[in-house]
Enzyme design. Structure first.
Site, mmCIF file in Angstrom:
data_model
loop_
_atom_site.group_PDB
_atom_site.id
_atom_site.type_symbol
_atom_site.label_atom_id
_atom_site.label_comp_id
_atom_site.label_asym_id
_atom_site.label_seq_id
_atom_site.Cartn_x
_atom_site.Cartn_y
_atom_site.Cartn_z
ATOM 1 N N GLU A 77 -16.710 19.526 23.718
ATOM 2 C CA GLU A 77 -16.183 18.084 22.876
ATOM 3 C C GLU A 77 -17.459 17.040 23.442
ATOM 4 O O GLU A 77 -17.220 17.164 24.980
ATOM 5 C CB GLU A 77 -15.056 17.046 22.487
ATOM 6 N N ASP A 119 -15.031 22.572 14.333
ATOM 7 C CA ASP A 119 -14.231 21.102 13.495
ATOM 8 C C ASP A 119 -15.713 19.644 14.219
ATOM 9 O O ASP A 119 -14.640 18.541 14.825
ATOM 10 C CB ASP A 119 -13.228 20.484 13.952
ATOM 11 N N PHE A 123 -15.826 20.703 19.347
ATOM 12 C CA PHE A 123 -15.902 19.990 18.731
ATOM 13 C C PHE A 123 -14.555 19.659 18.648
ATOM 14 O O PHE A 123 -13.770 18.808 18.074
ATOM 15 C CB PHE A 123 -16.635 19.183 17.548
ATOM 16 N N CYS A 127 0.905 -1.391 0.093
ATOM 17 C CA CYS A 127 0.031 -0.014 0.255
ATOM 18 C C CYS A 127 0.943 1.174 0.007
ATOM 19 O O CYS A 127 1.750 1.202 0.586
ATOM 20 C CB CYS A 127 -1.059 -0.095 1.309
ATOM 21 N N CYS A 148 -14.917 17.470 7.070
ATOM 22 C CA CYS A 148 -14.910 16.952 6.386
ATOM 23 C C CYS A 148 -15.830 16.372 5.383
ATOM 24 O O CYS A 148 -15.919 15.134 5.074
ATOM 25 C CB CYS A 148 -14.768 15.464 6.677
HETATM 26 C C1 LIG Z 1 -13.487 16.179 13.063
HETATM 27 S S1 LIG Z 1 -13.193 15.662 14.665
HETATM 28 C C2 LIG Z 1 -12.536 16.663 15.193
HETATM 29 C C3 LIG Z 1 -11.893 16.089 16.488
HETATM 30 C C4 LIG Z 1 -10.187 17.596 16.597
HETATM 31 N N1 LIG Z 1 -10.759 19.070 16.603
HETATM 32 C C5 LIG Z 1 -9.313 17.355 16.026
HETATM 33 O O1 LIG Z 1 -8.935 17.739 15.179
HETATM 34 O O2 LIG Z 1 -8.345 16.407 16.004
HETATM 35 C C6 LIG Z 1 -14.541 15.605 15.600
HETATM 36 C C7 LIG Z 1 -14.975 15.844 17.506
HETATM 37 O O3 LIG Z 1 -16.755 15.974 17.463
HETATM 38 C C8 LIG Z 1 -16.425 14.932 18.241
HETATM 39 N N2 LIG Z 1 -18.287 15.175 18.556
HETATM 40 C C9 LIG Z 1 -19.241 14.283 17.922
HETATM 41 N N3 LIG Z 1 -20.284 14.725 18.078
HETATM 42 C C10 LIG Z 1 -20.316 15.290 18.641
HETATM 43 C C11 LIG Z 1 -21.770 16.449 19.224
HETATM 44 N N4 LIG Z 1 -21.931 15.545 18.984
HETATM 45 N N5 LIG Z 1 -20.995 17.213 20.070
HETATM 46 C C12 LIG Z 1 -20.010 17.452 20.249
HETATM 47 N N6 LIG Z 1 -18.792 16.603 19.983
HETATM 48 C C13 LIG Z 1 -18.784 15.542 19.681
HETATM 49 C C14 LIG Z 1 -16.269 14.026 18.475
HETATM 50 O O4 LIG Z 1 -16.032 12.923 19.436
HETATM 51 C C15 LIG Z 1 -14.949 14.168 17.525
HETATM 52 O O5 LIG Z 1 -13.849 14.129 18.772
#
Ligand SMILES: C[S@@+](CC[C@H](N)C(=O)[O-])C[C@H]1O[C@@H](n2cnc3c(N)ncnc32)[C@H](O)[C@@H]1O
Length: 407
Positions: free
Chosen positions: A290, A338, A270, A143, A364
């Site tokens: 979070e 995020d 997040f 890979c 994303c």
């Molecule tokens: C794309 S990740 C980004 C994490 C961090 N910003 C990083 O770059 O490492 C999205 C994050 O949102 C959290 N998350 C998902 N659903 C959520 C919710 N309803 N409320 C708060 N956080 C949430 C997840 O646990 C995860 O850590």
């Protein structure tokens, strides 16, 4: 009958229009003339009659079979252009005219986390990725997206599959490269028993894993599986979210730091284990929110052990159900957000109703991002800057970072 490909779908299939309607064509590029058997509106194995100048020979020997990559038959320049265009088109569909300023593509062999599938077979075991649109497992020893450390673990994952997979089930091995070595979180295997525990513990020692967990059970925690975020070092919970490549993380952090420069109080929503909060707290007070309390606990420990950082507070909160309200948002000079693929509709509605002026949005999913961007623009924000950060090269996945300003 030949078809001409008009565009790529969001899943990177070629899309053509025939007399019977839209036809999706696997591994075809815009402008190509193709033919093949149409089944359920799709040509799975097309003959390419006129190849596009953007077509290249796929560099990976597993590409035909493995479903991990979808775009190795296109040049890097084409893929970068297409990913930028998808973002611009999603925004245009919401009435926002914007240009993607640049696309930062992570190099090959740089993915530091991946989930492998492991199955028992009549002859032994198979560990790899799923084949395209199938649950067959394809081995991927050569890979080109994974870090060499992740490929080196394949023999150990085969041994774990032999010991721990049920006859028909499949194990998902989430493998992450930490600063202390590999961290493996396995799900879907047999129930733990003393013999299995001993075999797994032996493998963890023989292969010097930092940490190995089997479902919720820790089999070995030989060293903290540390990740550095800014000046802090964090030991995330098993299988926790981490940006897929170090280069991608660096590009996102640089964008976020640049977009929030000068802010004294920042909310990181997040926040995960602190990818952004910990670099930000070098120069600003940060409030990290979070839903996963364990991730915040890891973030907090990392912050406490680091030197010279400003004040950090945190809050475990479901931001879909209980977003920060306007009076809470107004305590901050800048907000970083995020969210997962679903976006942040509820939180963005509250931001729209607040007096916030500076928002950085890491996404994303261009579709939910564009939906949220429309709401922000209706509330007086302007999209000041947007970039694509491609940590998933050769796939159809698209990540971006954007800055919104309200004057
Ligand atoms: C794309 S990740 C980004 C994490 C961090 N910003 C990083 O770059 O490492 C999205 C994050 O949102 C959290 N998350 C998902 N659903 C959520 C919710 N309803 N409320 C708060 N956080 C949430 C997840 O646990 C995860 O850590």
């Amino acid at each position: 009958m030949p078809f001409t490909i008009d565009r790529l779908s969001l899943l990177a299939d070629g899309v053509a229009h025939g007399p019977e309607g839209t036809v999706h064509v696997a591994m075809a590029l815009p402008g190509e003339l193709v033919e093949g058997t149409v089944e359920n509106g799709r040509i799975a194995a097309p003959s390419i009659l006129t190849p596009s100048p953007d077509r290249v020979k796929a560099p990976c020997p597993h590409y035909r079979a493995c479903g991990g990559c979808l775009l190795q038959h296109a040049s890097d320049a084409f893929v970068a252009g297409w990913k930028g265009q998808v973002v611009e088109t999603a925004l245009a569909g919401r009435g926002i005219a914007a240009r993607v300023a640049r696309v930062e593509t992570s190099p090959e062999f740089s993915r530091r986390r991946a989930t492998f599938s492991g199955r028992r077979t009549k002859k032994g075991t198979l560990v790899g990725f799923h084949a395209r649109a199938s649950d067959t497992v394809v081995e991927v020893p050569r890979c080109r997206i994974l870090r060499p450390e992740l490929l080196a673990v394949l023999p150990a994952l085969n041994a774990m599959t032999a010991a721990g997979a049920s006859r028909k089930g499949e194990i998902a091995f989430a493998v992450t490269l930490s600063e202390a070595g590999l961290e493996i979180a396995a799900r879907g295997g047999k129930e733990m028993d003393p013999a299995l525990f001993q075999t797994l513990a032996g493998l963890a020692e023989a292969h010097d894993f930092a940490r190995l967990s089997w479902e919720a059970e820790t089999v070995a925690a030989r060293r903290p599986a540390l990740q550095s975020f800014g000046a802090a070092r964090v030991n995330p919970p098993p299988g926790a979210f981490l940006q897929a490549t170090a280069a991608g993380e660096a590009a996102l952090v640089e964008f976020v730091l640049d977009a929030t420069r000068g802010a004294a109080r920042i909310a990181d929503l997040f926040a995960g284990c602190g990818t952004f909060a910990l670099p930000l707290v070098a120069t600003a007070e940060v409030h990290a929110v979070e839903s996963e309390a364990e991730m915040l606990a890891a973030l907090d420990r990392g912050w406490r052990q680091a030197q010279g950082l400003k004040r950090l507070t945190h809050e475990a909160r479901d931001l879909f159900r209980r977003p920060l309200l306007p009076d809470e948002i107004d305590r901050f000079d800048a907000v970083v957000i995020d969210p997962p693929r679903a976006g942040a509709e509820a939180q963005v509605a509250e931001i729209a109703a607040s007096s916030l002026r500076d928002l950085t949005y890491v996404s994303c999913n261009p579709v939910t991002f564009a939906r949220d961007a429309e709401r922000l623009v209706q509330a007086g924000f302007a999209l000041a800057d947007v970039i694509v950060v491609d940590q998933f090269r050769y796939s159809a996945h698209i990540e971006l970072a954007a800055r919104f300003r309200r004057t």
